[in-house]
Enzyme design. Structure first.
Site, PDB file in Angstrom:
ATOM      1  N   PRO A 142      42.716  23.467  53.616  1.00  0.00           N
ATOM      2  CA  PRO A 142      44.012  24.227  52.919  1.00  0.00           C
ATOM      3  C   PRO A 142      44.480  23.173  51.947  1.00  0.00           C
ATOM      4  O   PRO A 142      43.900  21.971  51.710  1.00  0.00           O
ATOM      5  CB  PRO A 142      44.743  24.292  54.278  1.00  0.00           C
ATOM      6  CG  PRO A 142      44.386  23.152  55.088  1.00  0.00           C
ATOM      7  CD  PRO A 142      42.967  22.841  54.850  1.00  0.00           C
ATOM      8  N   CYS A 164      51.393  23.221  59.649  1.00  0.00           N
ATOM      9  CA  CYS A 164      51.450  24.208  60.819  1.00  0.00           C
ATOM     10  C   CYS A 164      52.312  23.761  61.866  1.00  0.00           C
ATOM     11  O   CYS A 164      52.655  24.794  62.853  1.00  0.00           O
ATOM     12  CB  CYS A 164      50.350  24.589  61.147  1.00  0.00           C
ATOM     13  SG  CYS A 164      49.359  25.372  59.693  1.00  0.00           S
ATOM     14  N   SER A 171      46.111  30.447  56.206  1.00  0.00           N
ATOM     15  CA  SER A 171      47.133  31.385  56.728  1.00  0.00           C
ATOM     16  C   SER A 171      46.418  32.543  57.783  1.00  0.00           C
ATOM     17  O   SER A 171      45.244  32.586  57.695  1.00  0.00           O
ATOM     18  CB  SER A 171      47.595  32.097  55.380  1.00  0.00           C
ATOM     19  OG  SER A 171      46.754  33.076  54.924  1.00  0.00           O
ATOM     20  N   GLU A 203      41.958  27.574  62.265  1.00  0.00           N
ATOM     21  CA  GLU A 203      43.343  26.977  62.386  1.00  0.00           C
ATOM     22  C   GLU A 203      44.327  27.580  61.450  1.00  0.00           C
ATOM     23  O   GLU A 203      44.326  27.199  60.479  1.00  0.00           O
ATOM     24  CB  GLU A 203      43.228  25.495  62.324  1.00  0.00           C
ATOM     25  CG  GLU A 203      44.425  24.503  63.076  1.00  0.00           C
ATOM     26  CD  GLU A 203      45.353  24.337  62.336  1.00  0.00           C
ATOM     27  OE1 GLU A 203      46.318  25.371  62.101  1.00  0.00           O
ATOM     28  OE2 GLU A 203      45.479  23.294  61.548  1.00  0.00           O
ATOM     29  N   LYS A 246      34.645  24.157  50.888  1.00  0.00           N
ATOM     30  CA  LYS A 246      35.569  24.715  49.842  1.00  0.00           C
ATOM     31  C   LYS A 246      36.911  23.934  49.778  1.00  0.00           C
ATOM     32  O   LYS A 246      37.524  24.492  50.767  1.00  0.00           O
ATOM     33  CB  LYS A 246      35.367  26.135  49.582  1.00  0.00           C
ATOM     34  CG  LYS A 246      35.905  26.469  48.282  1.00  0.00           C
ATOM     35  CD  LYS A 246      36.382  27.984  48.045  1.00  0.00           C
ATOM     36  CE  LYS A 246      37.737  28.252  48.932  1.00  0.00           C
ATOM     37  NZ  LYS A 246      38.646  27.917  47.935  1.00  0.00           N
ATOM     38  N   PRO A 247      37.415  23.222  48.835  1.00  0.00           N
ATOM     39  CA  PRO A 247      38.823  22.815  48.954  1.00  0.00           C
ATOM     40  C   PRO A 247      39.562  24.067  48.508  1.00  0.00           C
ATOM     41  O   PRO A 247      38.951  25.155  47.896  1.00  0.00           O
ATOM     42  CB  PRO A 247      38.889  21.808  47.995  1.00  0.00           C
ATOM     43  CG  PRO A 247      37.827  22.112  47.146  1.00  0.00           C
ATOM     44  CD  PRO A 247      36.684  22.688  47.937  1.00  0.00           C
ATOM     45  N   GLU A 279      56.323  32.376  59.222  1.00  0.00           N
ATOM     46  CA  GLU A 279      56.300  30.793  58.727  1.00  0.00           C
ATOM     47  C   GLU A 279      56.943  30.812  57.501  1.00  0.00           C
ATOM     48  O   GLU A 279      56.229  31.368  56.382  1.00  0.00           O
ATOM     49  CB  GLU A 279      54.874  30.670  58.906  1.00  0.00           C
ATOM     50  CG  GLU A 279      54.510  28.970  58.553  1.00  0.00           C
ATOM     51  CD  GLU A 279      53.267  28.571  59.000  1.00  0.00           C
ATOM     52  OE1 GLU A 279      52.795  27.772  59.261  1.00  0.00           O
ATOM     53  OE2 GLU A 279      52.237  29.288  58.323  1.00  0.00           O
TER      54      GLU A 279
END
Length: 481
Positions: free
Chosen positions: A155, A287, A232, A253, A180-181, A383
């Site tokens: 993320p 989170c 997400s 996560e 992958k970022p 959130e």
């Protein structure tokens, strides 16, 4: 920007080489502290995903067959290299995210290095049941093996640290990786690829840059045996759906909405100070952030006053300002999202502090406290992922527990009380993957991190996180032959 005023060019890292996207497409990368473009990165397509997966698959047999000691040595070298090149990593991460340089140096580099070293040790501590004769004439034992190629998506809130949480256990267990970022924060991950690539064989660790379509192509690719994402809830559901088509393992996560239960016997000043820091750190883009406070009605007003003062004393600003607790929100869309929650507050809510953008350069938002909220309010149930702490009051322990568990997220929580029995009761009944008592947000490599419900499944960190990157095989042999 470079000396010529041109954006720096980031590249994919595949099979030990830096490469542009096969079709040449790029995307602009913006520094959220300035709102200005500082780099371009590949917008990888199917051909790039194919190449990365092919490289990881080709490297897997040899990496799988290395001894745990060899993998440990490689990870220890990576940890040492991260320490040696810490200032480069800090600078890249700050450009990625706008995070304060000092806090990135003190709060991210040390745990990242420690976590890599933990998994280096875990590589040599695989556990299984002892061999035995569970049927006459036959001996059984258990092999714990690597899974294969792992497709991993990190993320934008902690690009470096979440990258470590993914690649370290995977490599320690003998898997190979395609990481992958986020499309907004690739710089530090590309730098990590340079460092890691100088230590492990080519193809063992690969990085491709891109957007959601790139991530989807990774998950849907037939090569990976596992897909892991931190992101997400929506992204997690999409990954789970895509992975289900060929029954890949999935490690998710996802979001959080951490309840913070403050009882009448708590030290109000200490609680307000601790919760403020745990709620506003990293601009609340965490989170596990302490963003949803439930406080006993008898101390509600005193707590709100203390929390609002703590918010007023909290500073946000540019990365080189040593007095700031946090930097900007990550991107313009996130600024709009956070602002929208405040703009849509119901009439019964009261903004006790903040509630507005800071400046007109970059994506900064003021530390915000909102009181007077009800359980079914949008800002309680969803959130925010910003520097916003909400406060509700409760009458007794049962109501506090009902409010705490009354959301779809279940990642982290905390209880603030001097009553040990109460703390133990609530730690049992709070439906969250982590319960802190009289503190909020510390993490250690030895303990698992992960949630329940819509916060996902699978564990990061700890031996449990390491186990997630292995598979178990039963081997039985006849004693007669």
């Amino acid at each position: 920007m470079t000396e010529l005023g041109q954006a720096r060019k980031l590249r994919n890292y595949i099979a030990g080489e830096f490469k542009d996207a096969a079709d040449g497409r790029t995307t602009e990368i913006i520094n959220p502290a300035t709102g200005e473009v500082y780099a371009t990165a590949p917008l990888s397509g199917q051909a790039d995903v194919d190449a990365a997966m092919e490289a990881a698959a080709a490297a897997f047999p040899a990496w799988r067959d290395t001894t745990p000691a060899e993998r440990q040595r490689a990870l220890l070298k990576i940890a040492d290299a991260f320490e040696e090149r810490a200032e480069e990593l800090i600078a890249a991460e700050s450009e990625n995210t706008g995070k304060p340089l000092g806090l990135t140096r003190s709060e991210e580099i040390p745990p990242m290095v420690d976590q890599i070293r933990f998994f280096a040790g875990a590589a040599r501590m695989l556990e299984g049941r002892s061999a035995g004769e569970y049927m006459e004439g036959l001996t059984s034992f258990v092999r714990r093996e690597p899974i294969g190629v792992c497709a991993q998506v990190a993320p934008w809130n902690y690009p470096m640290m979440m990258g470590v949480w993914k690649f370290a256990p995977a490599l320690a267990a003998g898997n190979t990786v395609v990481l992958k970022p986020s499309d907004t924060t690739p710089a530090s991950t590309v730098l990590m690829a340079e460092i890691i690539g100088s230590i492990v064989p080519k193809g063992v660790f690969n990085v491709i840059c891109g957007d959601r379509d790139t991530g989807r192509a990774m998950v849907e690719h037939p090569t990976p045996a596992m897909a892991s994402i931190t992101g997400s809830v929506r992204a997690g559901m999409q990954v789970a759906e895509s992975a289900a088509k060929d029954l890949k393992r999935v490690h998710l996560e996802l979001g959080g909405k951490a309840p913070v239960l403050v009882f009448q016997d708590a030290d109000i000043a200490a609680a307000a100070a601790g919760i403020s820091e745990a709620g506003f750190f990293n601009a609340g883009q965490d989170c596990t952030a302490a963003t949803r406070v439930l406080v006993h009605e008898s101390v509600h007003d005193d707590f709100v006053t203390a929390l609002a003062k703590a918010a007023a004393d909290t500073k946000t600003g540019q990365p080189d300002d040593e007095d700031v607790l946090y930097g900007p929100l990550n991107n313009a869309d996130q600024l709009a999202k956070v602002s929208g929650f405040i703009d849509r507050l119901p009439a019964h809510a009261k903004v006790e502090a903040g509630g507005h953008r800071v400046g007109d350069k970059g994506y900064f938002y003021a530390p915000t406290v909102v009181s007077g909220l009800k359980q079914d309010d949008e800002i309680i149930q969803n959130e925010v992922f910003g520097p916003v702490i909400t406060v509700q009051s409760f009458t007794d322990e049962d109501q506090a527990l009902a409010y705490a568990n009354g959301v779809e997220y279940a990642l982290a929580s905390s209880v603030w009380t001097k009553d040990h029995g109460r703390a133990m009761r609530l730690s049992r009944h709070l439906d969250f993957g982590c319960v802190w008592i009289n503190t909020h947000i510390p993490l250690v490599a030895e303990m698992p991190h992960g949630g329940f419900k819509k916060s996902g499944y699978g564990k990061d960190l700890s031996a449990y996180g390491f186990d997630d990157y292995t598979r178990v095989k039963h081997v039985m042999t006849s004693l007669e032959s």
